[in-house]
Design a protein around this motif. Structure first.
Motif, short mmCIF file in Angstrom:
data_model
loop_
_atom_site.label_atom_id
_atom_site.label_comp_id
_atom_site.label_asym_id
_atom_site.label_seq_id
_atom_site.Cartn_x
_atom_site.Cartn_y
_atom_site.Cartn_z
N LYS A 49 0.84 -1.21 0.00
CA LYS A 49 0.00 0.00 0.00
C LYS A 49 0.87 1.25 0.00
CE LYS A 49 -3.81 -1.82 2.85
NZ LYS A 49 -4.47 -1.65 4.18
N GLY A 50 1.99 1.17 0.70
CA GLY A 50 2.86 2.33 0.85
C GLY A 50 3.74 2.62 -0.33
N GLY A 51 3.68 1.79 -1.39
CA GLY A 51 4.36 2.11 -2.63
C GLY A 51 5.64 1.36 -2.93
N VAL A 52 6.04 0.40 -2.08
CA VAL A 52 7.27 -0.33 -2.35
C VAL A 52 7.17 -1.08 -3.67
CG1 VAL A 52 6.62 -2.49 -1.18
CG2 VAL A 52 9.01 -1.78 -1.22
N ALA A 53 8.29 -1.25 -4.35
CA ALA A 53 8.29 -1.99 -5.62
C ALA A 53 8.21 -3.49 -5.39
CB ALA A 53 9.56 -1.66 -6.40
N THR A 322 14.83 -1.96 4.14
CA THR A 322 13.92 -2.77 4.95
C THR A 322 13.62 -2.12 6.29
OG1 THR A 322 14.89 -4.69 3.87
CG2 THR A 322 13.50 -5.09 5.81
N ARG A 323 14.65 -1.80 7.04
CA ARG A 323 14.41 -1.19 8.34
C ARG A 323 13.79 0.20 8.19
NH1 ARG A 323 20.18 -2.24 10.98
NH2 ARG A 323 20.69 -2.66 8.81
N ALA A 324 14.12 0.89 7.11
CA ALA A 324 13.49 2.19 6.85
C ALA A 324 11.99 2.03 6.68
CB ALA A 324 14.11 2.84 5.62
N PRO A 329 6.29 2.27 6.61
CA PRO A 329 5.96 1.48 5.41
C PRO A 329 5.37 2.31 4.28
CG PRO A 329 4.38 1.07 7.17
CD PRO A 329 5.48 1.88 7.77
N HIS A 330 5.02 3.57 4.55
CA HIS A 330 4.46 4.44 3.51
C HIS A 330 5.49 5.44 2.99
CE1 HIS A 330 0.09 3.36 3.76
NE2 HIS A 330 0.55 2.79 4.86
N MET A 331 6.77 5.15 3.19
CA MET A 331 7.81 6.10 2.81
C MET A 331 7.80 6.39 1.31
SD MET A 331 11.32 3.85 3.14
CE MET A 331 12.28 5.17 2.41
N VAL A 332 7.53 5.38 0.47
CA VAL A 332 7.57 5.61 -0.98
C VAL A 332 6.45 6.55 -1.40
CG1 VAL A 332 7.53 4.53 -3.25
CG2 VAL A 332 8.64 3.37 -1.35
N ASN A 333 5.24 6.29 -0.91
CA ASN A 333 4.13 7.18 -1.26
C ASN A 333 4.37 8.60 -0.78
OD1 ASN A 333 2.68 5.25 -2.62
ND2 ASN A 333 1.24 4.84 -0.95
N LYS A 334 4.93 8.75 0.41
CA LYS A 334 5.22 10.09 0.91
C LYS A 334 6.25 10.78 0.03
CE LYS A 334 4.04 9.07 5.73
NZ LYS A 334 4.54 8.92 7.12
N LEU A 335 7.21 10.01 -0.46
CA LEU A 335 8.21 10.57 -1.39
C LEU A 335 7.53 11.02 -2.68
CD1 LEU A 335 11.22 11.07 -2.00
CD2 LEU A 335 11.35 8.71 -2.81
N LEU A 336 6.66 10.17 -3.22
CA LEU A 336 5.95 10.50 -4.46
C LEU A 336 5.06 11.72 -4.30
CD1 LEU A 336 4.97 6.87 -5.54
CD2 LEU A 336 6.48 8.40 -6.82
N SER A 340 8.46 14.25 1.89
CA SER A 340 9.60 13.53 2.47
C SER A 340 9.84 13.91 3.92
CB SER A 340 10.87 13.76 1.64
OG SER A 340 11.17 15.15 1.56
N ASN A 341 9.45 15.12 4.33
CA ASN A 341 9.61 15.52 5.73
C ASN A 341 8.69 14.74 6.66
OD1 ASN A 341 11.58 17.41 5.14
ND2 ASN A 341 10.15 19.12 5.00
N ASP A 342 7.67 14.12 6.11
CA ASP A 342 6.74 13.33 6.93
C ASP A 342 7.20 11.89 7.11
OD1 ASP A 342 5.01 15.44 7.28
OD2 ASP A 342 3.74 14.92 5.57
N ILE A 343 8.26 11.49 6.42
CA ILE A 343 8.73 10.11 6.53
C ILE A 343 9.35 9.90 7.91
CG2 ILE A 343 10.35 8.39 5.65
CD1 ILE A 343 10.02 9.71 2.89
#
Length: 678
Positions: A49-53, A322-324, A329-336, A340-343
């Protein structure tokens, strides 16, 4: 920074990955009966859901009956894994991500006294220090059965609808044992030269590829350097990499470093906050330059800028974060989304992996929703009605309570007595290599400010200050005070906090008594020896730092031994008295009950904390719920409904060390599960 290199798709065989960010294979301990049940599925689905490939399940998944899973791994040695694995694959695919499973045989890394009670095997009879078992040297029929078990396990993954598999030829497991001259002492065609040591792993690769055909991705995880004199060096690891890539059966290589034969090596295998950012990137980059297939780094990279640069400069094709993603777990979507400050940052505390090594499930030190997706939200929803919330205390528990309530739309005031927020995190971060813990505070404060929390620092809130705000809810997060424990003459001792914060200078001859067993004692011990103290560290436990994690304690001990510290287990500090210009400490052996004495200049005592709970008890009679918490609702993730005194003016709760001495995760978890439904 737009991180465009990191967000580009990548095609491997028939599979197109939507970006370059991967959750690599690991064993979070969420399975049930060695199968990926609902908790395991929801954990990986959240990353999708969070955008990981690509999310890889089943770190060290067993292929054989004698592949015992000491860290809660899955088993692909039986057909019963297919239905739950298929359900997981479907869930991940619904959100556009791919899913692989890592499969392996641990060889001598397994244990004989569990599971099927079968003896561990290895290329040679060389004992592994970490698991302490004595392996049987593999016979001819062991070669054929384990090769066939790899094939059958891979076919089960294919039947479940996975997109690929990864063969674990690193991490101290069987195939690394064949590669490594530290373990492989055979005199037949499977030992001696590197070509001979690679023979059996290549046979397994060929057999698996022939079985699964061309429509499934197959990668191999290897090490880039074993970091031991008798093992594989970088040059031999590079030769292994080129040999595997040259087989044409392998689609990508996953790179880590070190091995896990003992606890010291494990700390290097899974680097945390004591290490620099991306410590093994150059090793992975050297392999990338030498092979024609994609390369994934599986070691610690938590910084998106570093990850993007590694891909953009051609050092990697895929980045294991992985640990990031355990932290967010939504770091990719936040980047998109340009957020990024919310990660939520991974600070490298290794709380996640250290819990696995202790036989528990993996948890993030400061994201308590990870692994609890069935009851805890990663994304907070707005509340139906706005409440006025007062939080007292700006440590991790108080900041999380304020963040959650404000993100839900409530009006939040936070009182903090100190000029800065952080609480005990500020104490812990005083030891240089633990400074990254401050990232927890930085993120929480940033989120509080974003959501409009009224942060009032340098204000000691009393009952009047709280009541003046006319609150609907009060969260007491006042933390604890350092506790010396039940020692006669304790007034002559100082606390670990006194030392770490600089309130008291380290003495020349110091006795540190640790009756706690977690990082605080060892961190204070390291601080003392680095500032010149001649130190003896005593504990009533059978070893110092008994609760300190498996990838962490060796880092402390290395420094203590290098600085000449004396470590004294099995001793309890009973009394301290002054004698002239010195102090006399009386220590009792916990087994003989004999008394020993020490003449020293300073005694430091670590015994956890005592709750700072005066405000809570002052407010309790005025509250609607009298401070009561419905534990059944709390554990089930449901709203609190206890109202012991309907005439009271507000709901009152306390969290973290204001209740009793615990840790960062406990304080933040307290606040999330109390506040996410307020």
């Amino acid at each position: 920074m737009n991180h465009q290199a990191l967000l580009q798709p990548l095609r491997i065989r028939q599979l197109t990955l939507r970006n370059r960010i991967v959750s690599t294979a690991h064993a979070p301990g969420y399975g049930f009966d060695s199968l990926p049940d609902e908790r395991y599925r929801l954990y990986h689905e959240e990353k999708a859901k969070g955008g990981v490939a690509l999310t890889m399940i089943g770190g060290s998944t067993a292929v054989s009956p004698d592949a015992v899973a000491p860290f809660g791994q899955l088993t692909a040695a039986e057909d019963r894994i297919i239905p739950p694995m298929a359900a997981l694959a479907q869930a991940v695919h619904r959100h556009g991500a791919a899913v692989f499973c890592q499969i392996s045989h641990p060889g001598r890394r397994g244990k004989w006294d569990g599971g099927a009670w079968l003896p561990p095997v290895a290329p040679s009879v060389v004992r592994e220090p970490q698991h302490r078992g004595f392996p049987k040297q593999m016979e001819d029929w062991d070669f054929s059965r384990i090769r066939d078990d790899f094939v059958t396990a891979a076919l089960r993954c294919k039947a479940a609808g996975l997109d690929g598999i990864e063969l674990l030829f690193a991490g101290g497991h069987l195939m690394l044992q064949f590669f490594s001259p530290a373990v492989n002492q055979r005199l037949d065609e499977y030992g001696g030269s590197l070509a001979n040591r690679m023979r059996y792993p290549l046979e397994v690769i060929r057999a698996v590829r022939q079985a699964i055909g061309d429509d499934l991705v197959m990668g191999v995880r290897i090490t880039a350097d074993e970091f031991i004199a008798e093992g594989l060096d970088q040059a031999e690891c590079l030769a292994v990499a080129t040999g595997l890539a040259g087989s044409r059966d392998v689609d990508y290589l996953s790179i880590m470093a070190s091995q896990t034969y003992d606890w010291r090596s494990s700390a290097f295998s899974i680097p945390g906050m004591a290490f620099p950012e991306a410590p093994y990137l150059s090793l992975a980059g050297a392999i990338k330059a030498a092979v024609p297939i994609p390369v994934l780094q599986a070691a610690w990279i938590h910084d998106l800028a570093t990850a993007d640069r590694a891909v953009a400069e051609g050092m990697l094709d895929l980045v294991g974060m992985t640990r990031a993603q355990i932290a967010d777990p939504h770091m990719v979507n936040k980047l998109l989304q340009g957020r990024s400050n919310d990660i939520r940052p991974c600070v490298g505390a290794n709380y996640c992996i250290n819990r696995i090594y202790a036989g528990a499930e993996s948890l993030c030190v400061h994201n308590p929703a990870t692994g609890r997706e069935a009851t805890m939200p990663q994304i907070l929803r707005k509340a139906d009605a706005v409440r006025r919330v007062v939080v007292v205390g700006g440590g991790p528990g108080g900041l999380e309570a304020a963040r959650v309530c404000a993100a839900r739309g409530h009006a939040v005031v936070l009182f903090e007595a100190e000029p800065e927020c952080g609480g005990q995190i500020r104490v812990a971060a005083q030891l240089g290599w633990r400074r990254r813990l401050g990232g927890i505070t930085d993120w929480l404060v940033g989120q509080c400010r974003k959501h409009g929390v009224d942060l009032r620092t340098s204000v000691t809130a009393d009952r009047t200050a709280v009541l003046t705000e006319q609150p609907d809810v009060v969260i007491v997060a006042t933390g604890g005070v350092a506790n010396k424990g039940p020692i006669e003459g304790a007034d002559l001792a100082v606390t670990s906090w006194d030392i770490l914060t600089g309130k008291v200078a380290p003495g020349e001859r110091v006795l540190l008594f640790d009756d706690h067993g977690d990082d605080r004692g060892l961190a204070c011990a390291q601080f003392l020896v680095e500032h010149g103290a001649a130190l003896e560290m005593a504990t009533p436990e059978r070893q110092v730092g008994i609760n300190v994690g498996g990838t962490t304690f060796s880092l402390y001990l290395r420094t203590l031994y290098e600085k000449g510290a004396k470590l004294s287990p099995d001793l309890r500090l009973r009394a301290v008295r002054r004698e002239g210009n010195a102090l006399i400490a009386e220590l009792r052996n916990e087994y003989t009950l004999n008394i020993e004495t020490r003449e020293i200049d300073q005694v430091v005592a670590e015994h956890g904390t005592l709750p700072r709970d005066e405000l809570y008890f002052a407010l309790k009679p005025l509250s609607r719920n009298r401070g009561e918490v419905d534990y059944h609702a709390l554990v089930g993730g449901r709203p609190q409904a206890s109202v012991a005194s309907p005439a009271g003016g507000f709901l009152l709760y306390r969290v973290g060390d204001a209740i009793t001495s615990r840790n960062i995760h406990a304080a933040i978890f307290d606040s999330l599960r109390l506040c996410h439904d307020i």
